[in-house]
Write a protein that holds these residues in place. Sequence first.
Motif, PDB file in Angstrom:
ATOM      1  N   ILE A   1       0.417  -0.983   0.264  1.00 21.44           N
ATOM      2  CA  ILE A   1      -0.113   0.198  -0.026  1.00 21.44           C
ATOM      3  C   ILE A   1       0.717   1.216   0.154  1.00 21.44           C
ATOM      4  O   ILE A   1       0.834   1.973  -0.612  1.00 21.44           O
ATOM      5  CB  ILE A   1      -1.058  -0.257   1.294  1.00 21.44           C
ATOM      6  N   LYS A   2       1.660   1.427   0.994  1.00 21.08           N
ATOM      7  CA  LYS A   2       3.210   2.302   0.960  1.00 21.08           C
ATOM      8  C   LYS A   2       3.292   2.553  -0.495  1.00 21.08           C
ATOM      9  O   LYS A   2       3.924   3.918  -1.420  1.00 21.08           O
ATOM     10  CB  LYS A   2       3.879   2.222   1.899  1.00 21.08           C
ATOM     11  N   GLN A   3       3.907   1.087  -1.032  1.00 17.17           N
ATOM     12  CA  GLN A   3       4.713   1.642  -2.681  1.00 17.17           C
ATOM     13  C   GLN A   3       2.898   2.296  -3.359  1.00 17.17           C
ATOM     14  O   GLN A   3       4.204   3.080  -3.987  1.00 17.17           O
ATOM     15  CB  GLN A   3       4.332  -0.098  -3.117  1.00 17.17           C
ATOM     16  N   ASN A   4       2.731   1.736  -3.216  1.00 14.22           N
ATOM     17  CA  ASN A   4       1.533   2.555  -3.745  1.00 14.22           C
ATOM     18  C   ASN A   4       1.358   3.730  -3.900  1.00 14.22           C
ATOM     19  O   ASN A   4       1.051   4.517  -5.329  1.00 14.22           O
ATOM     20  CB  ASN A   4      -0.374   2.369  -4.040  1.00 14.22           C
ATOM     21  N   PHE A   5       0.798   4.360  -2.630  1.00 13.18           N
ATOM     22  CA  PHE A   5       1.127   6.021  -2.642  1.00 13.18           C
ATOM     23  C   PHE A   5       2.072   6.372  -3.234  1.00 13.18           C
ATOM     24  O   PHE A   5       2.380   7.374  -3.557  1.00 13.18           O
ATOM     25  CB  PHE A   5       1.750   6.253  -0.990  1.00 13.18           C
ATOM     26  N   GLY A   6       3.747   6.171  -3.223  1.00 13.02           N
ATOM     27  CA  GLY A   6       4.460   6.311  -3.934  1.00 13.02           C
ATOM     28  C   GLY A   6       4.000   5.861  -5.641  1.00 13.02           C
ATOM     29  O   GLY A   6       4.472   7.849  -6.020  1.00 13.02           O
ATOM     30  N   PHE A   7       3.396   5.482  -5.903  1.00 17.81           N
ATOM     31  CA  PHE A   7       2.960   5.627  -7.681  1.00 17.81           C
ATOM     32  C   PHE A   7       1.567   6.674  -7.519  1.00 17.81           C
ATOM     33  O   PHE A   7       2.572   7.270  -8.577  1.00 17.81           O
ATOM     34  CB  PHE A   7       2.555   4.622  -7.636  1.00 17.81           C
TER      35      PHE A   7
END
Lengths: 499, 263
Positions: free
Chosen positions: A42-48
């Motif tokens: 999920i945190k990675q998705n925030f980055g995206f």
Amino acid sequence: MAAEDSKDKEHKEEKMDIDVADKPAEKEKSPEEIAGLVLNDIKQNFGFLEKAANNFEPRFSMRVLRGLGGLRRRLTPDIIVSALDAAYSSPDHKSAQLVLKYLEREATSSTMDVDASATVLPEIDIYMLLLTQVYLLDQGDAEKLNAFSDEAIVTLRSYNRRTLDALAAKMWFYYAHAKELSNMFTEIRPMLLGVLRTATLRHDTETRAMIMTLLLRNYLNTQTISQAHQLVLKGDFPENAATSVVARYLYYVGRINAIQLNYSAANESLIGAIRKAPQTKYAAGFLQAAQKLKVIIELLMGDIPERSLFREPMYKNALLPYMDLVQAVRIGDVPQFSQTIEKYRDAFKKDGTYMLILRLRQNVIKTGIRMMNLSYAKISLRDICIRLHLDSEESAEYIVAKAIRDGVIEATIDHEKGYMQSKEILDIYSTQEPNIAFHERIKFCIALHNESVKAMRYPMNQHRVELKNVEEAREREKELATEIQQGDIEDDDGDFDGL
Amino acid sequence: MSSHTLEARAHELAAAFSAKDYEKCATLLPPLKLMLAQLNILVPLPSSDPSLLVLARDILEIGALTSIFLRDDVLFSRYVAQLSSFYALKDKLSPPSVNEKKLIALRLLLLLSRNDIAEFHTDLETLEDEADTDQYIRYPVMLERWLMEGSYDKVWKATTQRSEVPAEEFAIFADILVDTIRSEIATCSEKAYPSLPLANAQHLLFFSDESELKDFIEQRGWTVENGRIYFPQEEPDALQNGVAMESIIENTLGYARELETIV
């Protein structure tokens, strides 16, 4: 190149998702570890999402949405709550409060840095709401989901950012789904129509495509076909929307066309829908529904669907009633046809194909007549009547006459002696038929080419690089030309010398 | 304008309708509709008073049936369109309408007589379950099925025999439908028979006497010799070839254009 790279990565990621879901070995991991992994995702998705918002590149948000299916199966309230920490800098944020309220949790404020001045990126805000929406949907609590969706939509509508489009479309999808679960079809129509207008004015392709599809579904579910038809006619569906939405839209258009006896148009739409739909097991339900409808439409057009379709593992069981139906139509057996309908009536009604199937009766009779026309040079109307189980010889005569007029068979009737005389079979190559068939194929190839060109991705500013290359090439050419010129002169001189 | 006067007028209308005085109904209806519009219940809203809506619905139903008896197709279609929004609110309106199914069936029959099959099926799709069970709706559904498969004799029986027709309003369409099947049979016959004896043709086309058949033959431009009808044979003419050539040229030019964009 960059595009390809990220695509590769995406593939890997998707694969990983599936692996996680499938492998039993993964289950040995402790729930905490899995939760950690999911949280990381999920945190990675925030980055995206940040990247998508900053670079104005919708590809990244699309990618996040694609991962939603995999993520969805592993969500727990704890994960969402911890994700909230990462997303919102303050627990007092409106959306954070909302999510906590519906998850029935207290904020774990101890870990949060209290910085009320910082605002959250709208993309991340909506993404969090979307995750909660999906989680509530999977809990099967329609009422809660409904109430949450209502509030989430208010937040969504307060934003007006083009980088949000893909997420917004998804959120509207779950909103409509929630309303559908609570059987509120007519209630949400004004809302959807309003959103459609706004989306059109804002050139918001994703939301526009999604809302049109949702409206069509809404109309078809409440059997208001003429309104659905009007929407298709008057509404301008954006062709460059996400493929999965286009596939769904085409399916509904196919349905409307089938109901209005526009079989060839319906067939085209359905072929498009089936080809554009993702060919994975998650889309099996959609593909099966589309194939069912397509089988019926092919039969109505007088074609017989290919047998191999019914052998494919994805369709084998789902299409079983339809295979029986095809067999009855293929041999022109009226009693068997009626029996099949009787036997599977409920299944057909559930699929919404029952009324279409009832129209097939005339096709069964026509096939029966054609079979007899091909096998016999001459056959009495009485025999036709018996074979097709018709009520009277009189009916048989009218039916045969109609078949002749409709071009199903080549024959004449002798009324006084009461028989049907078949004509010699026409040589198909002396007619327009092959020409038309070729034209159809060429047209298809050209359309395929054009669509492929349209579907290609053109990265921004890529042409500048090319321009630079071209300039370099030109320069090199120029050098080469001067060299050659000089060489030529020298050569010429040399030649002179030689002479 | 109060709802009492509306009620009184509605009673007057109902009385005229049951006395089969359709002309009087037709004169009573316009002012009534005006009253409905003024009370803002011509189009039902979720907020409207249910009892008034029932009244409005009944008035419109009488209007629809009257227009059928007076053979005003356009007016009938308009009434049915107005009524459909009342029927959509079914659960809120009690008592439920007794005429609903009948009117829907009549509308289907009207579409059938106009040969508007696409619209027919669009309407039919909304009633899935009732198509087999309801006596009124079954009638146009069966007619359509027979027409499509070509069992014209069954259509003839169903439209002309009193016992087969579910209600008197349905008989009004009989003439139109008989005309439809006659012209269907005629076009079929042109293709299916090289020639046909007069007596048989009369039977096939459901004519009761010979003079009617004579008129019909003249209309269709058939030739009669020695008591047999000879149908005009259509020749595979040069015109069709010309059309084919044109389409080939058009296609080839199209391919050329497409290739141009590719290369």
